[in-house]
Enzyme design. Structure first.
Site, PDB file in Angstrom:
ATOM      1  N   ASN A 185       2.159  -4.519  -3.460  1.00 44.47           N
ATOM      2  CA  ASN A 185       0.765  -4.931  -3.255  1.00 44.47           C
ATOM      3  C   ASN A 185      -0.049  -3.670  -2.954  1.00 44.47           C
ATOM      4  OD1 ASN A 185      -1.041  -7.204  -2.882  1.00 44.47           O
ATOM      5  ND2 ASN A 185      -0.978  -6.833  -0.667  1.00 44.47           N
TER       6      ASN A 185
ATOM      7  N   HIS B  64     -10.152  -6.345  -2.074  1.00 43.25           N
ATOM      8  CA  HIS B  64     -11.156  -6.197  -1.001  1.00 43.25           C
ATOM      9  C   HIS B  64     -12.334  -5.424  -1.596  1.00 43.25           C
ATOM     10  CE1 HIS B  64      -8.658  -7.788   2.155  1.00 43.25           C
ATOM     11  NE2 HIS B  64      -7.687  -6.944   1.874  1.00 43.25           N
TER      12      HIS B  64
ATOM     13  N   GLU C 266      -5.794 -10.615  -1.836  1.00 40.65           N
ATOM     14  CA  GLU C 266      -6.542 -10.581  -0.567  1.00 40.65           C
ATOM     15  C   GLU C 266      -8.052 -10.545  -0.822  1.00 40.65           C
ATOM     16  OE1 GLU C 266      -5.116  -7.500   2.072  1.00 40.65           O
ATOM     17  OE2 GLU C 266      -3.049  -7.748   1.395  1.00 40.65           O
TER      18      GLU C 266
ATOM     19  N   ASP D  34     -11.864 -10.703  -0.874  1.00 43.10           N
ATOM     20  CA  ASP D  34     -13.089 -10.999  -0.125  1.00 43.10           C
ATOM     21  C   ASP D  34     -14.219 -10.164  -0.719  1.00 43.10           C
ATOM     22  OD1 ASP D  34     -12.180  -8.591   1.146  1.00 43.10           O
ATOM     23  OD2 ASP D  34     -11.672  -9.630   2.994  1.00 43.10           O
TER      24      ASP D  34
ATOM     25  N   GLU E  71       0.792  -1.235   0.000  1.00 41.95           N
ATOM     26  CA  GLU E  71       0.000   0.000   0.000  1.00 41.95           C
ATOM     27  C   GLU E  71       0.827   1.289   0.000  1.00 41.95           C
ATOM     28  OE1 GLU E  71      -2.926  -0.266   3.115  1.00 41.95           O
ATOM     29  OE2 GLU E  71      -3.751  -2.126   2.333  1.00 41.95           O
TER      30      GLU E  71
HETATM   31  C1  XIL Z   1      -5.521  -7.327   8.163  1.00 39.57           C
HETATM   32  C2  XIL Z   1      -5.780  -8.609   8.934  1.00 39.57           C
HETATM   33  O1  XIL Z   1      -6.687  -9.393   8.199  1.00 39.57           O
HETATM   34  C3  XIL Z   1      -6.346  -8.279  10.298  1.00 39.57           C
HETATM   35  O2  XIL Z   1      -6.452  -9.471  11.085  1.00 39.57           O
HETATM   36  C4  XIL Z   1      -5.453  -7.268  11.015  1.00 39.57           C
HETATM   37  O3  XIL Z   1      -6.055  -6.879  12.217  1.00 39.57           O
HETATM   38  C5  XIL Z   1      -5.222  -6.041  10.148  1.00 39.57           C
HETATM   39  O4  XIL Z   1      -4.697  -6.444   8.886  1.00 39.57           O
HETATM   40  N1  XIL Z   1      -4.636  -5.081   3.680  1.00 39.57           N
HETATM   41  C6  XIL Z   1      -3.563  -5.890   3.979  1.00 39.57           C
HETATM   42  C7  XIL Z   1      -3.672  -6.917   5.036  1.00 39.57           C
HETATM   43  O5  XIL Z   1      -2.564  -5.833   3.269  1.00 39.57           O
HETATM   44  O6  XIL Z   1      -2.461  -7.161   5.699  1.00 39.57           O
HETATM   45  C8  XIL Z   1      -4.738  -6.571   6.038  1.00 39.57           C
HETATM   46  O7  XIL Z   1      -4.883  -7.661   6.950  1.00 39.57           O
HETATM   47  C9  XIL Z   1      -6.031  -6.231   5.343  1.00 39.57           C
HETATM   48  C10 XIL Z   1      -5.853  -5.036   4.448  1.00 39.57           C
END
Ligand code: XIL
Length: 372
Positions: free
Chosen positions: A218, A254, A283, A285, A175
């Site tokens: 990422n 996400h 990631e 979802d 990020e």
């Molecule tokens: C999140 C985890 O899922 C949580 O358990 C933690 O509290 C915070 O981080 N982007 C990312 C991940 O790159 O590392 C994050 O993971 C979600 C957002």
């Protein structure tokens, strides 16, 4: 139902209906290969399609206390990412002091299962990415930038070095851009002290620590903020032009605010591939409440999952998709500030009883519908 086309090696097999995915490929019209494939679960379908399908896990998923049902759900995936255990804050409780227990357990379990490991993440300035001691440590230094460079180099040597040959891909930088903007995030100790070149330094050092690891940047929210996506490509191009070893871009996936736009996503993946970079959805979802207005929300969610998989499968350099959690009882969205109001978000492939959801079936069908 639309006919599905299977590109199998140099031959094309046409199948009608989706049931073939669950019943094996006997519903397809011809060919000895089609007969021999048989019914397969997610892992087999992923291997058949030549796509890594990963899951983010915390150590409890692979601990001895985990149920057999949980362990077998974990084995459905071909790749594993540590959801939290490899973040700097998790690994290093104090400057120069490392505790590798949970990260080692996750890596060892994955390797024992024949799974690939994605390393997540070396440098991230948000949420639980940064160690709490970092600010004080830099505050004590006469040369803050120099001290940060030193700490970064030590961190890379220690962590990338430890897992050399075991972790196939590293999210070296997570990020780097501002949250929905198009610029480098200025609220970031790395860019504040070292400028954009902190990215190059980290990549060069990580490459030296494990020349075999694929190195990624990422990023989040690019899927629905086109200006941010453009900024990510521009950043990657500058990094490449300066000669740093960048091998791929991760799009987190996400989909909090809206379901994936299949056409836009495929175009984005193609644009990354056109730069000669690999790309993964890292990631994924897709919260169920996005589909509350649909007659069958679980089916609509399954369609959205299929859209993401089909977009990636259409782009040869799209090498993997990782979902951010094993099951709906273990999703970070239910406690994250932007999404907790819509809990239970139920965004994953397995429900809170670890039963496969319609999204699981649609992903398997998408994987079986193609051979790359
Ligand atoms: C999140 C985890 O899922 C949580 O358990 C933690 O509290 C915070 O981080 N982007 C990312 C991940 O790159 O590392 C994050 O993971 C979600 C957002």
């Amino acid at each position: 139902m639309l006919p599905l086309t299977l590109n199998k090696a140099r031959r094309v097999v046409v199948c009608t209906g989706m049931a073939f995915a669950l019943l094996g490929l006997a519903a397809c019209s011809d060919g000895p290969d089609a007969q021999s494939l048989g019914p397969v679960g997610l892992n087999g379908a992923a291997r058949q399609a030549g796509l890594q399908v990963g899951v983010a896990l915390n150590v409890s998923a692979v601990a001895e206390t985990a149920s057999e049902q949980r362990r077998s759900a974990v084995r459905e995936f071909t790749s594993v990412t540590a959801e939290n255990a490899m973040k700097w804050a998790s690994l290093a409780p104090a400057p120069g002091r490392y505790e590798f227990g949970p990260a080692d357990q996750l890596v060892n379990a994955a390797l024992a299962n024949g799974q690939r490991v994605r390393g997540h993440t070396l440098f991230w300035h948000r949420l639980n990415g940064l160690p709490g001691w970092l600010e004080a440590e830099l505050g004590q230094a006469s040369d803050r930038a120099g001290r940060l460079r030193e700490l970064m180099a030590n961190h890379i040597d220690t962590v990338v070095g430890r897992y050399a040959g075991q972790v196939a891909q590293w999210d070296v930088i997570n990020e780097p851009l501002s949250i929905v903007g198009a610029d480098l995030d200025t609220d970031n100790v790395f860019s504040q002290l070292l400028g954009e070149q902190y990215i190059d330094l980290a990549l060069l050092h990580a490459h030296a620590a494990d020349p075999s690891a694929e190195l990624y940047i990422n990023e989040t929210f690019t899927e629905f903020v086109p200006t941010k996506f453009d900024a990510l490509l521009a950043l990657a191009q500058r990094v490449l032009d300066r000669g740093a070893p960048l091998h791929g871009l991760g799009l987190q996936g996400h989909f909090f605010f809206q379901p994936p736009d299949a056409g836009l996503l495929q175009e984005q993946l193609q644009r990354i591939a056109a730069m000669g970079l690999k790309v993964e959805i890292t990631e994924l979802d897709i919260p169920l409440p996005l589909f509350n207005a649909e007659p069958d929300p679980l089916a609509a969610q399954a369609g959205a999952y299929a859209d993401v998989f089909n977009a990636c499968l259409a782009v040869p350099l799209c090498s993997g998709i990782t979902v951010w959690g094993l099951d709906d009882a273990n999703t970070w969205l239910d406690s994250f500030e932007l999404t907790q109001a819509s809990a239970p978000n139920r965004p994953l492939l397995f429900d809170d009883q670890l039963r496969a959801k319609p999204a699981y079936d649609s992903v398997v069908a998408a994987l079986l519908g193609v051979m790359r």
